[in-house]
Design an enzyme around this catalytic site. Structure first.
Site, PDB file in Angstrom:
ATOM      1  N   LYS A  13       0.839  -1.224  -0.036  1.00 32.06           N
ATOM      2  CA  LYS A  13       0.020   0.079  -0.007  1.00 32.06           C
ATOM      3  C   LYS A  13       0.937   1.359   0.009  1.00 32.06           C
ATOM      4  O   LYS A  13       0.741   2.021  -0.785  1.00 32.06           O
ATOM      5  CB  LYS A  13      -0.884   0.105   1.154  1.00 32.06           C
ATOM      6  CG  LYS A  13      -1.712  -1.165   1.359  1.00 32.06           C
ATOM      7  CD  LYS A  13      -2.877  -1.165   2.445  1.00 32.06           C
ATOM      8  CE  LYS A  13      -2.080  -0.889   3.843  1.00 32.06           C
ATOM      9  NZ  LYS A  13      -1.576  -2.269   4.390  1.00 32.06           N
ATOM     10  N   ARG A  88      -9.607   0.772   9.332  1.00 27.33           N
ATOM     11  CA  ARG A  88      -9.213  -0.653   9.583  1.00 27.33           C
ATOM     12  C   ARG A  88     -10.204  -1.489  10.313  1.00 27.33           C
ATOM     13  O   ARG A  88     -10.197  -2.633  10.653  1.00 27.33           O
ATOM     14  CB  ARG A  88      -7.810  -0.671  10.274  1.00 27.33           C
ATOM     15  CG  ARG A  88      -6.529  -1.069   9.555  1.00 27.33           C
ATOM     16  CD  ARG A  88      -5.419  -0.820  10.649  1.00 27.33           C
ATOM     17  NE  ARG A  88      -4.334  -1.227  10.482  1.00 27.33           N
ATOM     18  CZ  ARG A  88      -3.090  -0.884   9.850  1.00 27.33           C
ATOM     19  NH1 ARG A  88      -3.178   0.312   9.307  1.00 27.33           N
ATOM     20  NH2 ARG A  88      -1.978  -1.490   9.713  1.00 27.33           N
ATOM     21  N   ARG A 172      -0.411  -8.468  13.898  1.00 23.77           N
ATOM     22  CA  ARG A 172      -0.993  -7.626  12.843  1.00 23.77           C
ATOM     23  C   ARG A 172      -1.664  -8.458  11.714  1.00 23.77           C
ATOM     24  O   ARG A 172      -2.760  -7.694  11.436  1.00 23.77           O
ATOM     25  CB  ARG A 172       0.142  -6.663  12.183  1.00 23.77           C
ATOM     26  CG  ARG A 172       1.068  -5.806  13.130  1.00 23.77           C
ATOM     27  CD  ARG A 172       2.422  -5.452  12.597  1.00 23.77           C
ATOM     28  NE  ARG A 172       2.594  -4.793  11.483  1.00 23.77           N
ATOM     29  CZ  ARG A 172       3.516  -4.459  10.664  1.00 23.77           C
ATOM     30  NH1 ARG A 172       4.512  -5.105  11.138  1.00 23.77           N
ATOM     31  NH2 ARG A 172       3.592  -3.837   9.514  1.00 23.77           N
TER      32      ARG A 172
HETATM   33  P1  AMP Z   1       0.766   0.474   9.488  1.00 21.21           P
HETATM   34  O1  AMP Z   1       1.976   1.418   9.201  1.00 21.21           O
HETATM   35  O2  AMP Z   1      -0.386   0.904   8.477  1.00 21.21           O
HETATM   36  O3  AMP Z   1       1.373  -0.818   9.097  1.00 21.21           O
HETATM   37  O4  AMP Z   1       0.275   0.818  10.933  1.00 21.21           O
HETATM   38  C1  AMP Z   1       1.363   0.371  11.992  1.00 21.21           C
HETATM   39  C2  AMP Z   1       0.558   0.491  13.322  1.00 21.21           C
HETATM   40  O5  AMP Z   1      -0.305   1.656  13.621  1.00 21.21           O
HETATM   41  C3  AMP Z   1      -0.535  -0.648  13.123  1.00 21.21           C
HETATM   42  O6  AMP Z   1      -0.057  -2.140  13.455  1.00 21.21           O
HETATM   43  C4  AMP Z   1      -1.424  -0.057  14.419  1.00 21.21           C
HETATM   44  O7  AMP Z   1      -0.955  -0.488  15.522  1.00 21.21           O
HETATM   45  C5  AMP Z   1      -1.437   1.230  14.146  1.00 21.21           C
HETATM   46  N1  AMP Z   1      -2.555   1.850  13.162  1.00 21.21           N
HETATM   47  C6  AMP Z   1      -2.245   2.283  11.960  1.00 21.21           C
HETATM   48  N2  AMP Z   1      -3.416   2.657  11.418  1.00 21.21           N
HETATM   49  C7  AMP Z   1      -4.399   2.128  12.089  1.00 21.21           C
HETATM   50  C8  AMP Z   1      -5.813   2.232  12.007  1.00 21.21           C
HETATM   51  N3  AMP Z   1      -6.543   2.799  11.159  1.00 21.21           N
HETATM   52  N4  AMP Z   1      -6.496   2.030  13.161  1.00 21.21           N
HETATM   53  C9  AMP Z   1      -5.891   1.427  14.152  1.00 21.21           C
HETATM   54  N5  AMP Z   1      -4.792   1.208  14.204  1.00 21.21           N
HETATM   55  C10 AMP Z   1      -3.936   1.651  13.161  1.00 21.21           C
END
Ligand code: AMP
Length: 215
Positions: A13, A88, A172
């Protein structure tokens, strides 16, 4: 156009969002990046989310919806928003619909990047990013150049995410399947879902996404 890139961690993404920012002047709204920034700058909210993020669990809907709400008021001219890693949960998806409507905006497409789990583990444990510009590298498929300089900006500092380890990744992935994957059905029912093969080469995925945006 405003779009959502939907897919598990490691689906690509962020890589695709960066390309759309460069080629279409779109604005990437990555809640993961916003939360990491808050964590690194040590804000109160950043401290609250640090542990949750390290484990790989989801932070509360309230926090991420608040972050997105602030960004949607951006009235500068651009090619549209790319929601990357948001929504999410179903509650976040409902909230996004309401926020967009309140801003007089529409959500034009939800692009699901489909990949298989085995490929994800390989991708995530091999990935690193340029500390200056965020260009994404992979030890196997797109290694950091031998001269140690980022191909995009020439930066020489590279970092790996603290949660890009097998233990956090399990949490995750579980969060994705339990809480996020229902969004596939949600947007399908709204007739907004498009699916691309996230396992294809980066430029092929770019072409598939361009096909959706230009249709
Ligand atoms: P990402 O960089 O999108 O993989 O996000 C890293 C971490 O941030 C995730 O594993 C969650 O802990 C938190 N996170 C990011 N976006 C969200 C979201 N929309 N809702 C809840 N937690 C989020």
């Amino acid at each position: 156009m405003n779009i959502i890139l939907l897919g598990p961690p490691g689906a690509g993404k962020g890589t695709q969002a960066r390309h759309l920012v460069e080629t279409r002047n779109m604005v990437q709204l990555s809640t993961g990046d916003m939360l990491r920034e808050a964590k690194d700058s040590g804000t109160e909210m950043g401290q609250v989310v640090a542990d949750v993020m390290a484990r790989g669990a989801l932070v509360t809907d309230e926090i991420v919806i608040g972050l997105i709400r602030e960004k949607l008021t951006d009235k500068t001219s651009h090619g549209g928003f790319i929601f990357d890693g948001f929504p999410r949960t179903l509650a976040q998806a409902d909230a996004l619909g309401d926020l967009m409507a309140a801003e007089g905006q529409t959500l034009d497409a939800v692009i699901e990047m489909r990949v298989d789990d085995e490929a994800l583990v390989g991708r995530i444990t091999a990935r690193s990013t340029c500390g200056s510009c965020g260009e994404v590298y992979n030890d196997n498929t797109k290694p950091i150049p031998a001269d140690g300089k980022c191909t995009s900006c020439g930066g020489t500092e590279f970092k790996r995410r603290a949660d890009d380890n097998e233990e956090s990744l399990k949490t995750r992935l579980m969060a994705y399947y339990k809480q996020t994957s229902p969004l596939i059905g949600y947007y399908y029912a709204k007739d907004m879902l498009e699916t691309v093969d996230g396992l294809a080469a980066i430029d092929e995925v770019q072409t598939s996404i361009a096909g959706v945006l230009d249709r």
